[in-house]
Design a protein around this motif. Sequence first.
Motif, PDB file in Angstrom:
ATOM      1  N   LEU A   1       0.826  -1.208   0.000  1.00 31.84           N
ATOM      2  CA  LEU A   1       0.000   0.000   0.000  1.00 31.84           C
ATOM      3  C   LEU A   1       0.860   1.258   0.000  1.00 31.84           C
ATOM      4  O   LEU A   1       0.547   2.244  -0.679  1.00 31.84           O
ATOM      5  CB  LEU A   1      -0.931  -0.015   1.214  1.00 31.84           C
ATOM      6  N   ALA A   2       1.969   1.240   0.757  1.00 32.56           N
ATOM      7  CA  ALA A   2       2.856   2.403   0.791  1.00 32.56           C
ATOM      8  C   ALA A   2       3.482   2.666  -0.574  1.00 32.56           C
ATOM      9  O   ALA A   2       3.767   3.815  -0.923  1.00 32.56           O
ATOM     10  CB  ALA A   2       3.957   2.198   1.840  1.00 32.56           C
ATOM     11  N   ALA A   3       3.672   1.610  -1.350  1.00 34.22           N
ATOM     12  CA  ALA A   3       4.234   1.759  -2.688  1.00 34.22           C
ATOM     13  C   ALA A   3       3.169   2.101  -3.722  1.00 34.22           C
ATOM     14  O   ALA A   3       3.504   2.316  -4.894  1.00 34.22           O
ATOM     15  CB  ALA A   3       4.949   0.478  -3.101  1.00 34.22           C
ATOM     16  N   GLY A   4       1.914   2.132  -3.302  1.00 34.33           N
ATOM     17  CA  GLY A   4       0.843   2.479  -4.223  1.00 34.33           C
ATOM     18  C   GLY A   4       0.454   1.363  -5.168  1.00 34.33           C
ATOM     19  O   GLY A   4      -0.028   1.620  -6.271  1.00 34.33           O
ATOM     20  N   LEU A   5       0.624   0.097  -4.737  1.00 38.75           N
ATOM     21  CA  LEU A   5       0.331  -1.016  -5.625  1.00 38.75           C
ATOM     22  C   LEU A   5      -1.153  -1.367  -5.691  1.00 38.75           C
ATOM     23  O   LEU A   5      -1.556  -2.148  -6.555  1.00 38.75           O
ATOM     24  CB  LEU A   5       1.115  -2.258  -5.189  1.00 38.75           C
ATOM     25  N   GLY A   6      -1.952  -0.849  -4.775  1.00 35.44           N
ATOM     26  CA  GLY A   6      -3.378  -1.157  -4.796  1.00 35.44           C
ATOM     27  C   GLY A   6      -3.616  -2.637  -4.547  1.00 35.44           C
ATOM     28  O   GLY A   6      -3.172  -3.193  -3.544  1.00 35.44           O
ATOM     29  N   SER A   7      -4.306  -3.308  -5.478  1.00 32.88           N
ATOM     30  CA  SER A   7      -4.608  -4.732  -5.312  1.00 32.88           C
ATOM     31  C   SER A   7      -3.432  -5.629  -5.679  1.00 32.88           C
ATOM     32  O   SER A   7      -3.455  -6.833  -5.430  1.00 32.88           O
ATOM     33  CB  SER A   7      -5.822  -5.113  -6.166  1.00 32.88           C
ATOM     34  N   ARG A   8      -2.381  -5.062  -6.284  1.00 34.08           N
ATOM     35  CA  ARG A   8      -1.206  -5.855  -6.622  1.00 34.08           C
ATOM     36  C   ARG A   8      -0.321  -6.028  -5.388  1.00 34.08           C
ATOM     37  O   ARG A   8      -0.541  -5.391  -4.354  1.00 34.08           O
ATOM     38  CB  ARG A   8      -0.393  -5.180  -7.729  1.00 34.08           C
ATOM     39  N   GLY A   9       0.666  -6.895  -5.498  1.00 35.65           N
ATOM     40  CA  GLY A   9       1.610  -7.091  -4.406  1.00 35.65           C
ATOM     41  C   GLY A   9       2.976  -7.433  -4.936  1.00 35.65           C
ATOM     42  O   GLY A   9       3.129  -7.911  -6.064  1.00 35.65           O
ATOM     43  N   PHE A  10       3.998  -7.178  -4.121  1.00 37.86           N
ATOM     44  CA  PHE A  10       5.355  -7.543  -4.499  1.00 37.86           C
ATOM     45  C   PHE A  10       5.502  -9.064  -4.521  1.00 37.86           C
ATOM     46  O   PHE A  10       4.933  -9.766  -3.691  1.00 37.86           O
ATOM     47  CB  PHE A  10       6.371  -6.941  -3.525  1.00 37.86           C
ATOM     48  N   HIS A  11       6.290  -9.546  -5.462  1.00 43.76           N
ATOM     49  CA  HIS A  11       6.638 -10.958  -5.533  1.00 43.76           C
ATOM     50  C   HIS A  11       7.951 -11.168  -4.789  1.00 43.76           C
ATOM     51  O   HIS A  11       8.919 -10.433  -4.996  1.00 43.76           O
ATOM     52  CB  HIS A  11       6.785 -11.408  -6.982  1.00 43.76           C
ATOM     53  N   TYR A  12       7.976 -12.189  -3.926  1.00 42.03           N
ATOM     54  CA  TYR A  12       9.155 -12.535  -3.144  1.00 42.03           C
ATOM     55  C   TYR A  12       9.695 -13.892  -3.591  1.00 42.03           C
ATOM     56  O   TYR A  12       8.974 -14.688  -4.198  1.00 42.03           O
ATOM     57  CB  TYR A  12       8.822 -12.587  -1.648  1.00 42.03           C
ATOM     58  N   MET A  13      10.965 -14.156  -3.257  1.00 41.70           N
ATOM     59  CA  MET A  13      11.607 -15.431  -3.591  1.00 41.70           C
ATOM     60  C   MET A  13      11.919 -16.218  -2.328  1.00 41.70           C
ATOM     61  O   MET A  13      12.084 -15.648  -1.248  1.00 41.70           O
ATOM     62  CB  MET A  13      12.945 -15.191  -4.300  1.00 41.70           C
ATOM     63  N   ASN A  14      12.054 -17.539  -2.483  1.00 45.20           N
ATOM     64  CA  ASN A  14      12.738 -18.370  -1.502  1.00 45.20           C
ATOM     65  C   ASN A  14      14.208 -18.374  -1.901  1.00 45.20           C
ATOM     66  O   ASN A  14      14.612 -19.077  -2.829  1.00 45.20           O
ATOM     67  CB  ASN A  14      12.179 -19.797  -1.504  1.00 45.20           C
ATOM     68  N   GLN A  15      15.017 -17.576  -1.220  1.00 42.95           N
ATOM     69  CA  GLN A  15      16.408 -17.343  -1.610  1.00 42.95           C
ATOM     70  C   GLN A  15      17.319 -18.407  -0.994  1.00 42.95           C
ATOM     71  O   GLN A  15      17.229 -18.690   0.202  1.00 42.95           O
ATOM     72  CB  GLN A  15      16.812 -15.932  -1.173  1.00 42.95           C
TER      73      GLN A  15
END
Length: 242
Positions: A44-58
């Motif tokens: 939400l702080a990034a302004g993505l709305g209904s989208r979200g960041f994709h994360y990895m299993n690093q």
Amino acid sequence: MFSWRTEARPGVWVAFTDADAGNLALHVGDDPAEVRRRRRELDLAAGLGSRGFHYMNQVHGHEVATIAGSVPAAPTADAMVSAGQPLAVMVADCVPVVLVGEQAAGGAPVLGAVHAGRPGVASGVVPAAVARMRELGAAEISAWIGPSICGRCYEVPAGMRADVVAIVPATWCSTSRGTPGLDLPAGVCSQLEAAGVRVEYSGGCTLEDEKLFSYRRNSNTGRFAGLVWTGSPLGAGPRHDG
């Protein structure tokens, strides 16, 4: 929440969080519900709305995952690329790299996020991510290197330094105490430059900055994130948010 952020290109943003955003990793013993809440607050702080960041299993490897459409589970990889999907990389001393590539024929920018620790730098995860971005059509690529442990602070055994330097000579250094060290940010810069990528920003040292998570300072620590995304309504220009 953001230690640094900027509008890298019109409508394309890069940023790095700090400890005020909280731990963003699910693998460090934190409450998973709290981690997901913090991740959503970051969306939400990034302004993505209904989208979200994709994360990895690093896993400290050199696998590159291509993110397209809906991805139900985090890929096991140390780099991700996408044609506009928001990406995140988590670190607490390793080098976070976010990349933006412009397509020669126009269209959506090609984005990248890379987790470059000592094994990843030695095994070429950064050049692998750049190559995958070019496969997706990226012509001109720029990189932003986030905070990581610096060569003055990253002490390693002499044999380990020799092994890494044999592959990436730019990593050679001595620490502030005169002991063998590795300068991973310098190594990443050398790999990016060799691949024809322009480095536009490089952050400070995680061990020296108590506003950032550092595994060397405290092994029971969280992870901050490097981020790249499109379409944010945030204002233009560099920010230094606490």
